[in-house]
Scaffold this active site. Structure first.
Site, mmCIF file in Angstrom:
data_model
loop_
_atom_site.group_PDB
_atom_site.id
_atom_site.type_symbol
_atom_site.label_atom_id
_atom_site.label_comp_id
_atom_site.label_asym_id
_atom_site.label_seq_id
_atom_site.Cartn_x
_atom_site.Cartn_y
_atom_site.Cartn_z
ATOM 1 N N CYS A 1 0.864 -1.191 0.000
ATOM 2 C CA CYS A 1 0.000 0.000 0.000
ATOM 3 C C CYS A 1 0.898 1.237 0.000
ATOM 4 O O CYS A 1 1.896 1.276 0.700
ATOM 5 C CB CYS A 1 -0.858 0.037 1.254
ATOM 6 S SG CYS A 1 -1.992 -1.352 1.400
ATOM 7 N N CYS B 1 -6.586 -0.745 -16.015
ATOM 8 C CA CYS B 1 -6.024 -0.696 -14.670
ATOM 9 C C CYS B 1 -4.796 0.200 -14.636
ATOM 10 O O CYS B 1 -4.036 0.184 -13.674
ATOM 11 C CB CYS B 1 -5.701 -2.108 -14.176
ATOM 12 S SG CYS B 1 -4.620 -3.006 -15.278
#
Ligand code: SAH
Length: 382
Positions: free
Chosen positions: A17, A340
């Site tokens: 992340c 994406c």
């Protein structure tokens, strides 16, 4: 909404992340700004659709097993570009149940005196655990990736695991004794249940085997595919191409509205799964081709096939000029581009917009909260 006061303690080492230090609303603003910067010249960028609960959304969770210098068994993720495992017991974005199952497995190893794999010497037993959970049906698959085929007291091990987590529907042993960064090996032994799980998405069933690709955010996928279908606005006489089709999800969902669907995908395992998925849903108006999307479209363009809608969902690298040239020659009324990677999307939209198509809608969807990744659906028409 549950907010975390502090960023994830292992965010830096894990690297999965990139935005955990931003509150969720700010992450969405940041992604919207990125989209406008990259795609704003093609038209209005609709407001990014966020996810109601942006934590613990990952339905696919994987943990590496190893030992600390002190000999304690740990599980977690590889520190980016190293062989060191960072201990993770619960992750902000992974399914919480899957994380608990992994901790149970770690504890069971001790009581069953099972070892963990050492990837420097290639010895030892448990290497990884992969868990997939079907959020639509509740089914859960546990894959134990082991360095050896021999699995002492496997029946009792499974029994003990099922006693702690009766919601597990299948357990598979996958053997991987290669020196590789790939998690799964080629050999598989089903220890409990069917060896796969079935999920339900927008009214259709999808079979998920250990190796099959499946979108990792269930709610996000419903939103994304819902938008793609809304943009495609397929009618009953339409012939649709679903390019880069994976296990057939988009084409299968589109087939309910279309006259027929032609799906094309390069990965032969994915095509095999796609065919099973079509049978599972008793569909007769969809065909699957295992081919390079560009070559397939070139052939279709030469044949002058009548195509009404093209839905395309290429990998991060985007599509190719030859593919897009063939699409323009086939001249469908609409092209729905699911991307994406907004950077390659911008490059490809430039080609389409210079060759007879106009960008009508740009809709970002936040499929991957806390990471920098953004998914976008674009409608192009003649
Ligand atoms: N539409 C699917 C999968 C999207 S991922 C879904 O929503 O789940 C992109 C897919 O493109 C992958 O399955 C990958 O195997 C496939 N792919 C990559 N290069 C390709 C190519 N040159 N031709 C056809 N398919 C390709």
């Amino acid at each position: 909404m549950k907010e975390y006061k502090f960023p994830c303690p292992v965010a830096k080492k894990c690297g999965g992340c990139q935005l955990t230090n931003m509150p969720y609303e700010q992450q969405l603003k940041y992604k919207q700004t990125t989209e406008i910067k990259l795609l704003g010249s093609f038209g209005h960028v609709d407001e990014i659709i966020g996810i109601e609960s942006p934590f613990h959304y990952r339905n696919k969770v994987q943990a590496a097993f190893g030992k600390t210098k002190g000999g304690m068994i740990i599980s977690g993720v590889y520190q980016s570009s190293t062989h060191n495992i960072v201990k993770v017991d619960s992750c902000l974005i992974e399914d919480e149940k899957a994380d608990r199952i992994i901790v149970t497995i770690r504890e069971l190893l001790k009581s069953f005196k099972l070892t963990v794999y050492n990837d420097r010497t290639g010895t030892g037993f448990l290497r990884h655990v992969l868990i997939k959970r079907a959020f639509g049906t509740g089914e859960i698959m546990v894959v134990l990736v082991t360095g050896t085929a021999e699995f002492k007291s496997k029946n009792n091990f499974c029994k003990a695991l099922l006693k702690e987590h009766p919601e597990i529907t299948t357990i598979v042993q996958n053997i991987n004794n290669n020196f590789t960064s790939l998690v799964l090996g080629d050999r598989q032994i089903v220890l409990y249940g069917d060896g796969y799980i079935v999920d339900e998405l927008l009214g259709y069933k999808f079979r998920i085997s250990p190796k099959a690709f499946y979108q990792v955010n269930y709610k996000g996928t419903e939103i994304l595919y819902g938008k793609a279908l809304e943009f495609a606005d397929i009618s009953e006489n339409d012939v649709v191409i679903d390019a880069y089709s994976g296990v057939g999800t988009i084409g299968i969902i589109a087939s309910g509205k279309a006259k027929s669907v032609i799906s094309v995908e390069l990965n032969k395992d994915a095509v095999k799964d796609a065919k099973i998925n079509a049978d599972l849903n008793k569909l007769k108006n969809i065909r699957f081709f295992c081919a390079d999307a560009t070559e397939f479209l070139l052939a279709a363009a030469e044949e002058n096939e009548k195509i009404d809608v093209v839905m395309m969902d290429p990998p991060r690298a985007g599509s190719t000029v030859a593919f897009m040239k063939s699409v323009c020659k086939l001249s469908p009324k609409k092209v729905v581009y699911i991307s994406c990677n907004p950077e390659t999307l911008a490059r490809d939209l430039l080609y389409f917009s210079r060759n007879g198509y106009k960008v009508k809608k740009i809709q970002p969807v936040d499929m991957f909260p806390h990471t920098k990744h953004i998914e976008t659906v674009v409608l192009l028409s003649k």
